[in-house]
Design a protein around this motif. Structure first.
Motif, short mmCIF file in Angstrom:
data_model
loop_
_atom_site.label_atom_id
_atom_site.label_comp_id
_atom_site.label_asym_id
_atom_site.label_seq_id
_atom_site.Cartn_x
_atom_site.Cartn_y
_atom_site.Cartn_z
N ILE A 182 2.90 -6.01 -3.22
CA ILE A 182 3.69 -7.24 -3.44
C ILE A 182 2.74 -8.44 -3.58
O ILE A 182 2.90 -9.27 -4.49
N SER A 183 1.73 -8.49 -2.70
CA SER A 183 0.78 -9.62 -2.77
C SER A 183 0.08 -9.64 -4.13
O SER A 183 -0.11 -10.70 -4.73
N TYR A 184 -0.29 -8.45 -4.61
CA TYR A 184 -0.98 -8.36 -5.90
C TYR A 184 -0.06 -8.81 -7.05
O TYR A 184 -0.46 -9.55 -7.94
N ARG A 224 10.53 -6.71 -0.29
CA ARG A 224 9.86 -6.26 0.93
C ARG A 224 10.53 -4.99 1.43
O ARG A 224 11.75 -4.85 1.34
N TYR A 225 9.73 -4.07 1.94
CA TYR A 225 10.16 -2.75 2.43
C TYR A 225 10.53 -1.78 1.30
O TYR A 225 10.89 -0.64 1.55
N SER A 255 13.80 -10.68 -2.72
CA SER A 255 12.77 -9.98 -1.96
C SER A 255 12.71 -8.49 -2.34
O SER A 255 13.73 -7.86 -2.58
N HIS A 308 6.59 2.20 -6.04
CA HIS A 308 7.46 1.78 -4.92
C HIS A 308 7.52 2.86 -3.85
O HIS A 308 6.91 3.93 -4.00
N PRO A 355 5.06 -1.53 -1.09
CA PRO A 355 4.11 -1.83 -0.02
C PRO A 355 3.65 -3.30 -0.09
O PRO A 355 3.49 -3.86 -1.18
N ASP A 356 3.42 -3.88 1.09
CA ASP A 356 3.07 -5.31 1.18
C ASP A 356 1.88 -5.68 0.31
O ASP A 356 1.87 -6.71 -0.35
N GLN A 357 0.84 -4.82 0.34
CA GLN A 357 -0.37 -5.15 -0.41
C GLN A 357 -0.11 -5.17 -1.93
O GLN A 357 -0.75 -5.92 -2.67
N GLU A 399 2.41 -10.86 -6.83
CA GLU A 399 2.60 -12.32 -6.73
C GLU A 399 1.37 -13.06 -7.27
O GLU A 399 1.48 -14.02 -8.03
#
Ligand code: NAP
Length: 209
Positions: free
Chosen positions: A190-192, A182-183, A180, A15, A186-188, A194
């Protein structure tokens, strides 16, 4: 000698607190690089509940992508058996003789490290960077540092860090309850998370890290 910060961690998941800490220490101590080292199999944690080493490595790799000073290392996830820090540091000092290493950790480590496997071999191969947060008793830490320096000839730096109250345990709980992150991650990453469906079934009372 190149000065390398080592950020070891379970990173379940990694994180912004982990990333901010590495970046901060690199600047404060004028380090050349920060190497993030996800743990393999920890004898101190219940591994059933921890995402597989290769997947935590991937999250960490994605997290440091785009930062030229940071690298993600697979030295621990490739090693069989339990993860011990002294083995990692010995492996790294042998493989990178042109580097001096700074092991970055929360300041509580000063009171724990002697119980880790072969502490004298850890102290012999790196400078410990013990990062304090608000409320920490600096006096007690300085006493402990003096004791460790005398006993192990260790090199220890105490470094105040911000109070970023982010914890992997709470992040897993947020993900499990559909909130959430988010913040905070990192976004990348979070995508992984998910895409893989990690941390969907976090159980209450789960072991904290
Ligand atoms: P972790 O929970 O993933 O945390 C990694 C690091 O980030 C820790 O130093 C942690 O300090 C810090 N951190 C987490 N959240 C933070 C925040 N919000 N702000 C600032 N700092 C934050 O990793 P871990 O499971 O504790 O493991 C850390 C390392 O110790 C690993 O390399 C592991 O192999 C090693 N270790 C070795 C042994 C052994 O050799 N016998 C035993 C135990 C651990 P805090 O802990 O203060 O949060």
């Amino acid at each position: 000698m190149r000065k390398i910060g080592i950020m070891g961690g379970t990173f379940n998941p990694i994180h912004m607190g982990h990333l901010a800490l590495g970046e901060y220490v690199m600047d404060e101590l004028a380090l050349d690089e920060g190497w993030y080292v996800p743990t393999g199999c920890s004898y101190m944690k219940s591994n059933i509940e921890i995402v597989q080493p290769m997947e935590r490595y991937e999250m960490t790799r994605l997290a440091v992508l785009g930062n030229d000073r940071m690298r993600c290392m697979d030295v621990e996830i490739r090693r069989e058996g339990y993860t011990y820090t002294y083995e990692t540091l010995e492996q790294l000092t042998e493989s990178y003789p042109d580097c001096s290493f700074y092991f970055i950790y929360g300041a509580d480590c000063l009171f724990e490290m002697e119980n880790w496997r072969c502490p004298e071999r850890i102290f012999a191969r790196c400078t410990i960077v013990a990062c304090t947060r608000n409320g920490a008793s600096i006096e007690k830490m300085q006493e402990k540092i003096a004791e460790l320096e005398k006993r192990y000839q260790s090199r220890i730096r105490l470094l105040p860090f911000y109070n970023l109250e982010i914890s992997s345990t709470e992040l897993r709980e947020r993900i499990a309850s559909g909130k959430s992150v988010r913040y905070l991650i990192p976004d990348q990453v979070i995508s992984y998370i998910e895409e893989k469906g990690f941390y969907q079934n976090e159980v209450e009372g789960f072991e904290k890290d």
